[in-house]
Design a protein around this motif. Structure first.
Motif, mmCIF file in Angstrom:
data_model
loop_
_atom_site.group_PDB
_atom_site.id
_atom_site.type_symbol
_atom_site.label_atom_id
_atom_site.label_comp_id
_atom_site.label_asym_id
_atom_site.label_seq_id
_atom_site.Cartn_x
_atom_site.Cartn_y
_atom_site.Cartn_z
ATOM 1 N N GLU A 37 -3.423 16.975 -5.946
ATOM 2 C CA GLU A 37 -3.196 18.152 -6.772
ATOM 3 C C GLU A 37 -4.480 18.958 -6.842
ATOM 4 N N GLN A 38 -4.524 20.033 -6.105
ATOM 5 C CA GLN A 38 -5.756 20.814 -6.007
ATOM 6 C C GLN A 38 -5.581 22.229 -6.511
ATOM 7 N N HIS A 39 -4.438 22.491 -7.085
ATOM 8 C CA HIS A 39 -4.255 23.827 -7.646
ATOM 9 C C HIS A 39 -5.069 23.901 -8.938
ATOM 10 N N ARG A 66 -2.907 23.704 -12.369
ATOM 11 C CA ARG A 66 -2.118 22.470 -12.427
ATOM 12 C C ARG A 66 -3.020 21.235 -12.335
ATOM 13 N N HIS A 108 -15.839 15.132 -11.938
ATOM 14 C CA HIS A 108 -16.163 15.936 -10.761
ATOM 15 C C HIS A 108 -14.981 16.811 -10.372
ATOM 16 N N ASP A 109 -13.799 16.193 -10.308
ATOM 17 C CA ASP A 109 -12.615 16.953 -9.904
ATOM 18 C C ASP A 109 -12.280 18.029 -10.925
ATOM 19 N N ASN A 114 -14.641 20.937 -10.689
ATOM 20 C CA ASN A 114 -14.326 21.688 -9.471
ATOM 21 C C ASN A 114 -13.152 22.626 -9.702
ATOM 22 N N ARG A 171 -12.794 26.795 -9.987
ATOM 23 C CA ARG A 171 -11.922 27.571 -9.104
ATOM 24 C C ARG A 171 -10.885 28.375 -9.853
ATOM 25 N N ASP A 231 -11.176 32.062 -9.552
ATOM 26 C CA ASP A 231 -10.651 32.822 -8.416
ATOM 27 C C ASP A 231 -9.202 33.221 -8.637
ATOM 28 N N ASP A 232 -8.439 32.318 -9.254
ATOM 29 C CA ASP A 232 -7.025 32.615 -9.414
ATOM 30 C C ASP A 232 -6.754 33.566 -10.564
ATOM 31 N N ASP A 239 -1.090 20.247 -3.258
ATOM 32 C CA ASP A 239 -0.774 21.466 -3.975
ATOM 33 C C ASP A 239 -2.104 22.149 -4.209
ATOM 34 N N GLY A 240 -2.341 23.235 -3.535
ATOM 35 C CA GLY A 240 -3.614 23.940 -3.706
ATOM 36 C C GLY A 240 -4.590 23.598 -2.599
ATOM 37 N N THR A 241 -5.741 24.213 -2.686
ATOM 38 C CA THR A 241 -6.739 24.039 -1.628
ATOM 39 C C THR A 241 -7.706 22.929 -1.994
#
Lengths: 828, 314
Positions: free
Chosen positions: A146-148, A151, A190-191, A194, A198, A201-202, B249-251
């Motif tokens: 999950e990198q959004h 979310r 850390h996550d 990060n 970000r 940006d969104d 989901d996402g970068t």
């Protein structure tokens, strides 16, 4: 133009849209949550998970802004609690959660899958049927997908909030692998950071919302600090470097700002002391726009508090810390910081420094000089003034306990005060005085007095920039203003009592110095300040008078009592000029003291000034004033006989010229005491005949009293005066005079037939003979009217009972002094 | 009245009731029955749920057959057979028997009473696993045939075969595939194993980004089952998506490894037959993992790889 007017409307509708989206999502989630619960109650796991996934699908939205998404997150995570409870219950029923942990991963969509995974994982760890480390590792690993930003941020928040109480720790029931715990939180941290960075940006236009979410990233730091296994060594070696590495990795101002603050507030002060080098080094790698001074200030303030709490011990660390800080500040060009930061840093640094090296005058001076240099030709705004006030008022004044004089005498201190406006200077001045008084600080040098008058000038004299200068009549009608004005002036008066020096010359100089400023205070102030100062001078005079010749010679003292009277005279002159109500009294006490110090001229001088004031007084007040004069004259002993005669003659004239017969009678009766007996005074002063003459005139005056009761009172007053004279063997007084007065009183009383309210007079006199005189004088005092209401005088005792008391006393004297002609002839 | 007419017609075709009972498997320990839920599209049949007993491919299939005559009838022979057949569904149903092992239970005779026969098929090779695909099936059944002068009577009982094998001796190093466009996105998809046990197994791997210069929306790993036919009359290749796994989901940031974990349990067990590249020289069932990546402009990047599924001996 048209765009600008449209924009707020657009923004509003955008918010509305968000709200609508949120409402719809919340409602759908509630429906699915309800269905999920129903299926759970039926033990129908497959169906329940399907509904749970549906509910969690709401979390997949990209349409909600972070702020609204947060609201949705709160709702959903609340629904998930039921599911977590269900899993916990399953374990209690003996069903293994390992299948459940696998089963929830069958969900294809990542968001529902991971939320479910964490929910089961939490229950699974809680069941303690599995190694918590294994599950924690797996969960944090799986979450990588999950990198959004939005979310992902909330998912990791969910992960942390469900596991933070289940981390292995020393004495934890979830295992002792503390390294893994720390690694877990650090990874999550850390996550989270990060993703938080970000987010920018969104949602570039949503900085405010991002700012509100900053607590999400700080939670990890708090979790770390809550771990028992984190001690100072581990913190310094493993945790802090990792935290800083993460923080500096993302060049985000908002995050760096907040996280540095988090570190400072989350961990104990000892840790910061031990890691100050690392911390300071980290400042260099932070984004240049991060408010490093604010972080520094926070750190220094915390350490100041710490130093305050632990005054003893660990001082060594502290010294090192100060060195590091100083080096760092020098390196970043401390003087070039923005003014507000500069002031705050100076303040905190000084505060910290003083906590460690208490009352380091050199450093204080250096700091004040630096600040002053920076502030040359600068106008301070309100905030900056506030900081400067804080620096001067609290940091310096409160930190100097033993040696408050030192900073006050620094030139830069008063120069900095000048930079502040009246209100702040006023506040600082009152604070300083209160501080001085509370520690009973000894003010013991002329320089200090000069500095004080300078620093305290807002209280002492009118200020150029004070919009309402010294209180005017308008101010005097304002009760609040008046109250604070009195209070502050009383403070000044109290401060004068702190002046002290073994050398009387210096003390006198100090008084003179302060007098110079006080004199400029205006008529309303001097009433409060010059009066106590007069007393100070008088006290000083007595002190000089007591000095032995040897002391004078040894210390080469120049100031004589006479000299101080000169100054007293000057001050009293000013006071009387300003028609100060207390100047009359002061003149008389000055006279008494001057007489006591054997400075006859000054005693005469002061008395004559008092006489002048008497003449200016209204006739209503004159009787009481005259009685004070008479009382003072009775104690005078160092005037020349001529001077004394002049004064008594004047007093005599005053008495005889009283308008009311009652007043005249009383005044004359009292006047007798300045002629006789005068036990301690030179014999030239005595004039027994004159005393008798006074009494005679008194009787004559009293006879013309119209008010019966008053007449009786005055008669009794005169009678007691006669007895007083007789008791002190005034041979000029004949018994028949007393007898005739006695009879007159008897006649008056019987004519009135007022024998009601007989008071037991015997209780008015003690049985102890030695106290007789005093007790008797008290009785006389009771014959005087208590003037609380000018129209009608009231008396403490009825004339009849008063007379009874007098008669009883006379009878006793008669019995005691049979040999005395007067008393043997006395009718009782 | 209606039922009597029915029984009359039935008595014409089938003079007796046949009940085939296959003994429960001794080798299958778990999931002794398979639940099949076929979609209705296939060959126009209605959606139906079947429950079939499960056996391994090497197991002896034995049981009993009970014949209950509706009336007295005579027969030429009574036979029992184990049939393995492949049904292909184009232009109706084409059947290809690849196993037919038959035993005669009784010769010419007359049946008046309820008669029970026992049967046992030992060492019959069942080459393939039972399968219900979109274009063809593989089915096993026990067939009872009553041979009569006019009309033979058949009764089938289907059962499900699982083809279990030993774990292959070859070392399975998995595989890594690099995908991407230079200066845009470079990633490495790693599958830790190439051969998977489709019973209780899972596909594990990771997706590692080596270079990301594009905003990624999401990435999905799809597990597909491919049926092929080389039948010259009707060649086809048909993919069915068995599972979709949203992996990203996402970068992600570069150098991050994103885990992949697909449990075969998430897929209905009847849909998974071990990889069979050639069935009767003509057909094949293979599995593929398909990685698809979308950036926020909806540009799609994808890569597909074959995985091998086997069913290991428990």
């Amino acid at each position: 133009m048209s765009r600008r007017t449209q924009q707020p409307v657009q923004r509003k509708s955008e918010d509305e849209m968000q709200r609508e989206l949120l409402d719809a999502a919340t409602q759908r989630a509630a429906v699915n949550s309800y269905k999920m619960k129903l299926e759970l109650d039926k033990e129908n796991l497959e169906e329940a998970l399907a509904f749970a996934s549906k509910m969690l699908n709401e979390m997949r939205t990209s349409k909600l802004t972070p702020g609204y998404y947060y609201k949705l997150y709160i709702v959903i995570s609340d629904h998930l609690r039921y599911l977590e409870y269900y899993f916990t219950e399953q374990h209690r029923k003996g069903i293994s959660l390992s299948y459940m942990y696998e089963r929830v991963q069958w969900v294809g969509q990542i968001v529902p899958r991971l939320y479910l995974l964490i929910t089961v994982g939490s229950a699974y760890i809680k069941s303690r049927t599995v190694s918590s480390v294994k599950i924690l590792d797996d969960m944090v690993h799986m979450c990588k997908g999950e990198q959004h930003p939005t979310r992902g941020l909330f998912l990791r928040q969910y992960l942390l909030s469900l596991t933070k109480d289940k981390l292995p720790d020393v004495n934890s029931e979830y295992g002792l692998e503390v390294d893994k715990s720390i690694a877990f939180v650090l990874k999550n941290f850390h996550d989270t950071v990060n993703l938080y960075c970000r987010l920018k940006d969104d949602w570039s236009g949503r900085d405010k919302e991002r700012f509100q979410l900053r607590t999400l990233i700080g939670m990890n730091i708090n979790s770390l600090s809550n771990l028992d296994c984190v001690n100072v060594e581990r913190y310094a070696a493993e945790i802090l470097p990792k935290l800083i590495e993460t923080i500096t990795k993302y060049n985000d101002i908002m995050a760096q700002d907040y996280l540095m603050q988090c570190i400072i507030s989350a961990f104990p002060d000892e840790y910061h002391l031990a890691t100050i080098e690392i911390l300071i080094k980290s400042f260099d790698v932070l984004n240049k726009q991060v408010a490093i001074p604010q972080i520094l200030i926070m750190l220094m303030d915390r350490l100041s508090q710490y130093a305050k709490k632990n005054n003893n011990g660990k001082q060594e660390n502290m010294g090192e810390l100060l060195n590091h800080l100083a080096t760092y500040l020098e390196r970043i060009g401390f003087n070039t910081l923005p003014l507000k930061d500069f002031l705050e840093v100076s303040n905190s640094l000084l505060n910290l420094h003083l906590h460690h090296h208490s009352e380091d005058v050199e450093f204080t001076k250096k700091t004040l000089d630096t600040v002053l240099a920076r502030l040359t030709d600068v106008e301070l705004d309100q905030k900056q003034s506030g900081i400067l006030e804080d620096l001067l008022c609290f940091t310096i004044v409160d930190q100097y306990v033993e040696n408050l004089g030192a900073p006050l005498q620094m030139e830069s201190f008063s120069a900095l005060l000048e930079k502040l406006d009246y209100d702040l200077r006023y506040e600082i001045a009152t604070h300083i005085i209160r501080r001085l008084l509370s520690i009973e600080y000894k003010i013991d040098s002329v320089e200090l007095v000069t500095a004080l008058t300078d620093v305290l000038s807002p209280l002492l004299v009118d200020q150029k920039d004070n919009s309402g200068p010294s209180p005017t009549l308008k101010h005097l009608s304002d009760a609040t203003y008046l109250k604070s004005f009195y209070e502050e002036q009383n403070l000044v008066a109290c401060m004068l009592q702190l002046f002290d020096h073994p050398n009387t010359d210096i003390l006198c100089k100090m008084y003179l110095t302060v007098r110079k400023t006080l004199g400029k205070g205006g008529e309303f102030r001097i009433a409060y300040t010059l009066v106590p100062l007069t007393n100070c001078f008088l006290k000083l005079a007595s002190r000089i008078d007591m000095l032995s010749e040897e002391e004078v010679a040894n210390q080469q003292l120049k100031m004589t009592a006479e000299g101080t009277f000169k100054f007293t005279g000057q001050i009293l002159h000013i006071l009387s000029e300003k028609k100060n109500s207390q100047s009359f009294q002061l003149y008389l006490s000055a006279a008494t003291i001057a007489d006591h110090c054997n400075v006859g001229e000054w005693a005469y001088n002061f008395l004559s000034k008092a006489f002048l004031l008497y003449e200016q007084a209204s006739s209503q007040d004159q009787l009481s004033l005259l009685q004070i004069i008479i009382g003072t004259l009775g104690q005078i002993r160092n005037l020349t006989a001529d001077n004394y005669l002049t004064l008594t003659t004047s007093a005599n004239k005053f008495a005889r010229t009283q308008l009311l017969p009652a007043s005249k009678g009383r005044a004359l009766a009292d006047l007798s005491t300045i002629y006789y007996p005068l036990q301690a005074s030179p014999s030239e002063y005595q004039n027994a005949e004159k005393a008798v003459e006074c009494l005679k005139m008194a009787v004559a005056a009293a006879k013309s009293c119209e008010d019966q009761t008053e007449k009786q009172h005055v008669f009794i007053h005169i009678l007691t005066s006669m007895i007083y004279q007789a008791k002190h063997n005034n041979t000029s007084l004949e018994a028949k005079m007393a007898n005739s007065l006695f009879n007159m009183i008897v006649k008056e009383l019987s004519a009135k037939e007022n024998d009601a309210s007989q008071q037991d007079s015997s209780t008015l006199f003690g049985d102890d003979d030695d106290e007789d005189d005093e007790a008797f004088m008290n009785v006389i005092a009771t014959t005087k009217p208590v003037v609380n209401n000018k129209e009608k005088a009231t008396y403490l005792l009825e004339p009849a009972s008063m007379f009874e008391a007098t008669r009883a006393y006379m009878a006793r004297l008669k019995a005691e002094k049979e040999s005395n002609d007067f008393f043997s002839a006395l009718t009782v | 009245k209606k039922s009597s007419i029915m029984s009359f017609f039935k008595s014409l075709t089938s003079p007796c009731e046949v009940d085939i009972q296959i003994k429960e498997s001794t080798e299958v320990k778990q999931e002794k029955n398979v639940h099949i839920k076929e979609p209705k599209e296939k060959s126009g049949e209605e959606e139906k749920i079947e429950i079939l007993p499960v056996y391994t491919n090497t197991e002896t299939i034995e049981g009993t057959i009970t014949l209950t005559p509706l009336k007295q009838f005579s027969y030429k022979a009574i036979k029992v057979a184990l049939i393995g057949e492949l049904n292909e569904y184009y232009e109706g149903k084409q059947t290809l028997e690849f196993v037919n092992s038959s035993n005669t239970l009784a010769g010419v005779g007359k049946m008046t009473d309820v008669t029970t026969f026992e049967f046992s098929f030992k060492n019959i090779v069942k080459k393939y696993e039972s399968y219900r695909g979109n274009n063809f099936d593989i089915r096993y059944s026990i067939r009872v045939t009553i041979c009569r002068s006019l009309l033979n009577m058949n009764e089938d009982k289907e059962f499900w075969v699982r083809k279990v094998v030993h774990h292959p001796q070859i070392e399975d190093k998995g595989m890594s595939i690099k995908v991407g466009l230079p200066n845009i996105v470079l990633l490495k998809m790693t599958y830790f194993k190439m051969i998977h046990d489709c019973y209780k197994g899972f596909i594990e791997g990771c997706l590692r980004f080596e270079f990301v210069n594009v905003r990624i929306d999401r990435a999905v790993i799809t597990l597909k089952r491919r049926e092929i036919s080389k039948n010259p009359d009707y060649p086809f290749s048909h993919d069915e998506v068995l599972f979709q796994y949203e992996i990203i989901d996402g970068t992600p940031y570069a150098e991050e490894e994103i885990p992949l974990r697909i449990y075969f349990d998430a897929i209905p067990s009847w849909k998974l037959m071990p990889t069979e590249e050639t069935i009767e020289d003509c057909y094949g069932v293979t599995y593929h993992v398909h990685l698809a990546l979308w950036d926020i402009k909806k540009t799609r990047y994808f890569k597909q790889r074959e995985l091998k599924l086997i069913r290991e001996l428990p």
